[in-house]
Design an enzyme around this catalytic site. Structure first.
Site, mmCIF file in Angstrom:
data_model
loop_
_atom_site.group_PDB
_atom_site.id
_atom_site.type_symbol
_atom_site.label_atom_id
_atom_site.label_comp_id
_atom_site.label_asym_id
_atom_site.label_seq_id
_atom_site.Cartn_x
_atom_site.Cartn_y
_atom_site.Cartn_z
ATOM 1 N N TRP A 291 0.870 -1.182 0.000
ATOM 2 C CA TRP A 291 0.000 0.000 0.000
ATOM 3 C C TRP A 291 0.912 1.239 0.000
ATOM 4 O O TRP A 291 1.847 1.302 0.827
ATOM 5 C CB TRP A 291 -0.867 -0.046 1.260
ATOM 6 N N ASP B 268 -1.476 -5.861 9.009
ATOM 7 C CA ASP B 268 -2.416 -4.837 8.550
ATOM 8 C C ASP B 268 -3.688 -5.550 8.095
ATOM 9 O O ASP B 268 -3.668 -6.321 7.134
ATOM 10 C CB ASP B 268 -1.775 -4.048 7.394
ATOM 11 N N ALA C 127 -7.027 -4.474 6.876
ATOM 12 C CA ALA C 127 -7.895 -3.377 6.436
ATOM 13 C C ALA C 127 -9.125 -3.884 5.688
ATOM 14 O O ALA C 127 -10.004 -3.085 5.354
ATOM 15 C CB ALA C 127 -7.105 -2.412 5.553
ATOM 16 N N LYS D 137 -13.618 -0.138 5.273
ATOM 17 C CA LYS D 137 -14.139 -0.839 4.093
ATOM 18 C C LYS D 137 -15.283 -1.775 4.461
ATOM 19 O O LYS D 137 -16.330 -1.760 3.839
ATOM 20 C CB LYS D 137 -13.033 -1.650 3.415
HETATM 21 C C1 LIG Z 1 -3.554 -1.952 3.156
HETATM 22 C C2 LIG Z 1 -4.272 -0.830 3.815
HETATM 23 N N1 LIG Z 1 -4.002 -0.548 5.092
HETATM 24 C C3 LIG Z 1 -4.609 0.436 5.744
HETATM 25 C C4 LIG Z 1 -5.556 1.221 5.116
HETATM 26 C C5 LIG Z 1 -6.154 2.336 5.928
HETATM 27 O O1 LIG Z 1 -7.493 2.494 5.878
HETATM 28 P P1 LIG Z 1 -8.240 3.651 6.674
HETATM 29 O O2 LIG Z 1 -7.240 4.508 7.329
HETATM 30 O O3 LIG Z 1 -9.013 4.398 5.653
HETATM 31 O O4 LIG Z 1 -9.095 2.945 7.661
HETATM 32 C C6 LIG Z 1 -5.866 0.984 3.783
HETATM 33 C C7 LIG Z 1 -6.813 1.830 3.065
HETATM 34 O O5 LIG Z 1 -6.847 1.952 1.880
HETATM 35 C C8 LIG Z 1 -5.219 -0.072 3.122
HETATM 36 O O6 LIG Z 1 -5.473 -0.378 1.854
#
Ligand SMILES: Cc1ncc(COP(=O)(O)O)c(C=O)c1O
Length: 394
Positions: A127, A208, A210, A243
């Site tokens: 990411w 992670d 997500a 999500k």
């Molecule tokens: C791999 C990954 N980690 C963390 C996040 C963080 O998401 P958020 O801060 O929007 O909850 C995302 C969002 O796109 C992601 O794709």
């Protein structure tokens, strides 16, 4: 003073979102930013969320502070969802944080306190926010092999060989499921090997999470955190409700440290609380309270799980449709990996010029590394998309 600084780079995903909005073409296609979309191209509020939100508003009696570590009911419900009965609850230290990003940030700060200037290994690719976040936290970033652009699968042997060479001073950032940006994921047997490698080397995992529930289901997607937390003495995990609850702008996330026992968990908790107090003091409550209510109310929970299932199955259907359409047209299996991938993304393996061409000539927007958001595939125009991809890939 400001003139002494240079302009910082713009986040490429948000820049692309601006370009897409400004494009006047009616038949444009947005495969860019990573938000779920329904068949009409909207990112809807889930019905369970809408109902819970109305109840939260109706029942609210105060707006006083909740506390540094946020909504405890949310943290407990999330850690139950993630870990089930896999580990002793006394090993879990959790705090609510602003989204998955805020959760990663708290954990990186803690990491930099425990191992100042230490090394964080991230997948190649990862990411796009992982590297700058680690660097901002003062960590050195290195990459471990992950994606094989030829096959569209994980280069698992190379990944494992790299993990096997690590030591107790290394930290590894692992995507629990629905890898972003590639869409290629580890099998359970491969996770078992990762757990065995980390156990052997002492390298420390930051997981992670997500996209829990966006891959193969809530239980299936929790395999890696459960396996790693039950096999290893300590793990860290960042959970996002952006999500799977569609709560993007409400910023609901949970930072978790699993300690070897109650005492180490208590130390980790106190450190996280101390970091939060000195940075943003407390997380926002609204999204977290909605999640807490949904997970604790059987009817709302069943409704949420059914909606999540529908979203997940729609993404799998779109994947299969696109791979089928390309195969029917080209008689080749080059894009079959799209159907094998899971989660919201697939990395197509196109170069920047091909991606630019698709944007300019066809109004098809994707990230410049050729990551597509499969939820953005227009179901009634899959054939057109397949034609455009094949034309540019040839
Ligand atoms: C791999 C990954 N980690 C963390 C996040 C963080 O998401 P958020 O801060 O929007 O909850 C995302 C969002 O796109 C992601 O794709």
């Amino acid at each position: 003073m400001f003139e002494t600084l240079k302009k910082a780079p713009v986040d490429k995903i948000f820049a692309l979102m601006g370009e897409y909005r400004a494009d006047p073409r009616k038949d444009k296609t947005d495969l860019g930013i990573g938000v779920y979309k329904d068949p009409t191209g909207e990112t809807p509020i889930m019905s369970a969320v809408k109902k819970a939100e109305q109840k939260v508003f109706a029942d609210a009696k105060t707006k006083t502070y909740v506390g540094v570590s946020g909504n405890r009911g949310f943290c407990d419900a999330v850690t139950d969802l993630v870990f089930g009965d896999a580990i002793e609850k006394s090993r879990i230290a959790s705090v609510q944080a602003p989204g998955g990003t805020g959760s990663i940030w708290v954990l990186l700060q803690l990491l930099n306190r425990a191992r100042p200037g230490g090394t964080m290994w991230i997948s190649d690719p990862s990411w796009p926010n992982h590297q700058p976040m680690c660097e901002l936290a003062g960590l050195n970033v290195k990459a471990y092999p992950y994606f094989d652009a030829e096959s569209g699968d994980v280069k698992f042997d190379e990944m494992l060989a790299c993990l096997d060479k690590m030591g107790p001073e290394d930290t590894v950032l692992l995507h629990a499921c629905c890898h972003n940006p590639t869409g290629a994921n580890l099998t359970n047997e491969q996770w078992d090997k990762v757990a065995a490698s980390l156990k052997k080397t002492g390298a420390f995992p930051l997981i992670d999470l997500a996209y829990l529930g966006f891959g193969d289901g809530l239980e299936a997607d929790a395999y890696a955190p459960r396996k790693l937390a039950s096999e290893l003495p300590e793990v860290m995990l960042a959970f996002s409700a952006s999500k799977n609850f569609g709560l993007y702008r409400e910023r609901a996330g949970c930072a978790v440290c699993v300690g070897s026992d109650e005492n180490t968990a208590a130390i980790a908790y106190s450190q996280m609380a101390n970091i939060i107090r000195a940075s943003y003091s407390q997380p926002p409550d609204h999204g977290a309270e909605i999640v807490r209510l949904i997970l604790s109310d059987p009817a709302l929970r069943a409704e949420w799980e059914a909606e999540l299932k529908e979203m997940r199955e729609r993404m799998v259907r779109l994947r299969v449709k696109l791979a089928d359409a390309i195969r029917e047209r080209s008689n080749a299996t080059d894009f079959d990996f799209v159907a094998r991938h899971r989660g919201m993304f697939s990395l197509l393996g196109l170069d920047k010029a091909q991606v630019e061409h698709l944007k300019l000539s066809n109004g098809i927007y994707m990230i410049d590394d050729s990551r597509i958001n499969v939820a953005g595939i227009p179901e009634d125009r899959v054939g057109e998309l397949a034609d455009a991809l094949l034309a540019v890939a040839r």
